[in-house]
Design an enzyme around this catalytic site. Structure first.
Site, PDB file in Angstrom:
ATOM      1  N   ASP A 182       0.852  -1.071  -0.052  1.00 16.75           N
ATOM      2  CA  ASP A 182       0.059   0.098   0.038  1.00 16.75           C
ATOM      3  C   ASP A 182       0.928   1.122   0.270  1.00 16.75           C
ATOM      4  O   ASP A 182       2.017   1.023   0.294  1.00 16.75           O
ATOM      5  CB  ASP A 182      -0.735  -0.106   1.378  1.00 16.75           C
ATOM      6  CG  ASP A 182      -1.859   1.346   1.292  1.00 16.75           C
ATOM      7  OD1 ASP A 182      -2.222   1.541   0.341  1.00 16.75           O
ATOM      8  OD2 ASP A 182      -1.719   1.935   2.508  1.00 16.75           O
ATOM      9  N   CYS A 232      -4.698  -1.482  -1.768  1.00 13.50           N
ATOM     10  CA  CYS A 232      -4.846  -0.256  -1.762  1.00 13.50           C
ATOM     11  C   CYS A 232      -5.782   0.018  -3.058  1.00 13.50           C
ATOM     12  O   CYS A 232      -5.552  -0.727  -4.300  1.00 13.50           O
ATOM     13  CB  CYS A 232      -3.443   0.281  -2.339  1.00 13.50           C
ATOM     14  SG  CYS A 232      -3.458   2.008  -2.869  1.00 13.50           S
ATOM     15  N   GLU A 277      -3.039   8.322   8.711  1.00 16.58           N
ATOM     16  CA  GLU A 277      -1.584   8.260   8.929  1.00 16.58           C
ATOM     17  C   GLU A 277      -1.211   8.761  10.160  1.00 16.58           C
ATOM     18  O   GLU A 277      -0.257   8.450  11.008  1.00 16.58           O
ATOM     19  CB  GLU A 277      -0.771   8.816   7.779  1.00 16.58           C
ATOM     20  CG  GLU A 277      -1.008   8.127   6.440  1.00 16.58           C
ATOM     21  CD  GLU A 277      -0.073   6.675   6.431  1.00 16.58           C
ATOM     22  OE1 GLU A 277       1.437   6.949   6.744  1.00 16.58           O
ATOM     23  OE2 GLU A 277      -0.295   5.792   5.719  1.00 16.58           O
ATOM     24  N   CYS A 316     -11.027   3.064   0.669  1.00 15.34           N
ATOM     25  CA  CYS A 316      -9.746   3.260   0.622  1.00 15.34           C
ATOM     26  C   CYS A 316      -9.262   2.342   1.953  1.00 15.34           C
ATOM     27  O   CYS A 316      -9.727   2.555   3.060  1.00 15.34           O
ATOM     28  CB  CYS A 316      -9.350   4.703   0.794  1.00 15.34           C
ATOM     29  SG  CYS A 316      -7.857   4.947   1.511  1.00 15.34           S
ATOM     30  N   HIS A 376      -7.096   2.824   4.062  1.00 15.25           N
ATOM     31  CA  HIS A 376      -6.615   3.556   5.166  1.00 15.25           C
ATOM     32  C   HIS A 376      -8.028   3.697   6.135  1.00 15.25           C
ATOM     33  O   HIS A 376      -7.877   3.905   7.316  1.00 15.25           O
ATOM     34  CB  HIS A 376      -6.226   5.013   4.856  1.00 15.25           C
ATOM     35  CG  HIS A 376      -4.763   5.064   4.521  1.00 15.25           C
ATOM     36  ND1 HIS A 376      -4.442   4.448   3.325  1.00 15.25           N
ATOM     37  CD2 HIS A 376      -3.743   5.411   5.162  1.00 15.25           C
ATOM     38  CE1 HIS A 376      -2.871   4.733   3.369  1.00 15.25           C
ATOM     39  NE2 HIS A 376      -2.703   5.424   4.409  1.00 15.25           N
TER      40      HIS A 376
HETATM   41  N1  DGL Z   1      -4.652   3.264   0.859  1.00 13.47           N
HETATM   42  C1  DGL Z   1      -4.884   3.650  -0.457  1.00 13.47           C
HETATM   43  C2  DGL Z   1      -6.216   3.413  -0.906  1.00 13.47           C
HETATM   44  O1  DGL Z   1      -6.636   2.191  -0.866  1.00 13.47           O
HETATM   45  C3  DGL Z   1      -4.519   5.237  -0.804  1.00 13.47           C
HETATM   46  C4  DGL Z   1      -4.227   6.171  -0.096  1.00 13.47           C
HETATM   47  C5  DGL Z   1      -3.282   7.235  -0.735  1.00 13.47           C
HETATM   48  O2  DGL Z   1      -3.958   8.232  -1.451  1.00 13.47           O
HETATM   49  O3  DGL Z   1      -2.072   7.086  -0.956  1.00 13.47           O
HETATM   50  O4  DGL Z   1      -6.831   3.806  -1.845  1.00 13.47           O
END
Ligand code: DGL
Length: 260
Positions: A11, A74, A153, A185, A187
């Site tokens: 990711d 990701c 983050e 996403c 995150h």
């Molecule tokens: N974790 C990522 C996702 O699933 C993206 C985060 C980023 O913008 O880097 O889209």
């Protein structure tokens, strides 16, 4: 030297750890190697070709480390580079992620669902295809939410400013009748508690990571016995900070190596 076979996971940052946690739950004996490309975070605001170049470099590294299955943990990198990587590495099975619009719409009672994602995911052709296929006669409210990547983050979801940001993103969906919010996403599952508190208990948050872990398990080559081995963690960012986030987010105590 032949390295023990592993599941490679990557990711742009900590987001993929929400998927890794599910892989560890489902496959506790399968060694994993995780790369967080924090030096290049966020991916969600970058052009497709750049995300492909980052994903390619990490994929090559994971294969060198013994990865026999690669999970693109990701949504942004999957949207930009899943097809590209499959064409370039035909011998490696990949698991990609896509916004869980279909299951959310199937479960929705109101026929309205919200989707939180990065800009690259929302504007990519994969998402447009998904909407055309599953949501033509339904209502999907897409909210590009780049600040949530930063908040996850930083782990700053408890501050007033972050809670206001989350409110601004999700209240219009709820006001429009959404009963499901897709976390598109990786995150965002780390913000689920706060999102749920703000949205209220009646709203269902949809996180596809358990299904992604099941798919990784199906793709593990049937003739390969997993050999016990420590899980490995890499980041292109600050290793000490990532070590701490591993502890806080997925309760893992491990050393972290710098990925160049
Ligand atoms: N974790 C990522 C996702 O699933 C993206 C985060 C980023 O913008 O880097 O889209």
């Amino acid at each position: 030297m032949v390295l023990p076979p592993k599941i490679g996971v990557f990711d742009s940052g900590i987001g993929g750890l929400s998927v890794l946690r599910e892989i560890h739950r489902l496959l506790p004996n399968h060694p994993t190697v995780y790369v967080a490309d924090q030096a290049n975070l966020p991916y969600g605001t970058r052009p497709v070709t750049e995300i492909q170049a980052f994903s390619d470099r990490i994929t090559r590294f994971l294969i060198d480390q013994g990865a026999v299955v690669i999970v693109i943990a990701c949504n942004t990198a999957s949207a930009a580079s899943l097809e590209y990587l499959r064409a370039k590495y035909p011998d490696t099975p990949f698991v990609g992620m896509e916004p869980a619009v279909k299951p959310a719409l199937e479960a929705s009672k109101t026929g309205v669902v919200g989707v939180l994602s990065t800009r690259a995911t929302a504007e990519g052709s994969l998402y447009k295809r998904l909407l055309k296929r599953y949501a033509e006669d339904k209502r999907v409210i897409t909210q590009v939410a780049p600040d949530l990547v930063r908040i996850a983050e930083e782990q700053s979801q408890r501050t007033l400013a972050s809670q206001n940001t989350i409110k601004n993103y999700i209240c219009p969906m709820i006001d429009a009748g959404a009963d499901h919010i897709v976390l598109a996403c990786t995150h965002f599952p780390f913000l689920a508690e706060t999102i749920q508190e703000i949205a209220g208990q009646a709203i269902h948050l949809v996180d596809p990571s358990p299904a992604v872990a099941r798919q990784a398990s199906r793709l593990w080559p049937a003739d390969l016995e997993p050999e016990p081995e420590l899980n490995a963690y890499y980041t292109s960012g600050d290793t000490a900070n990532f070590k701490q986030l591993l502890r806080v987010l997925i309760d893992v105590e491990a050393s972290v190596t710098h990925f160049l």
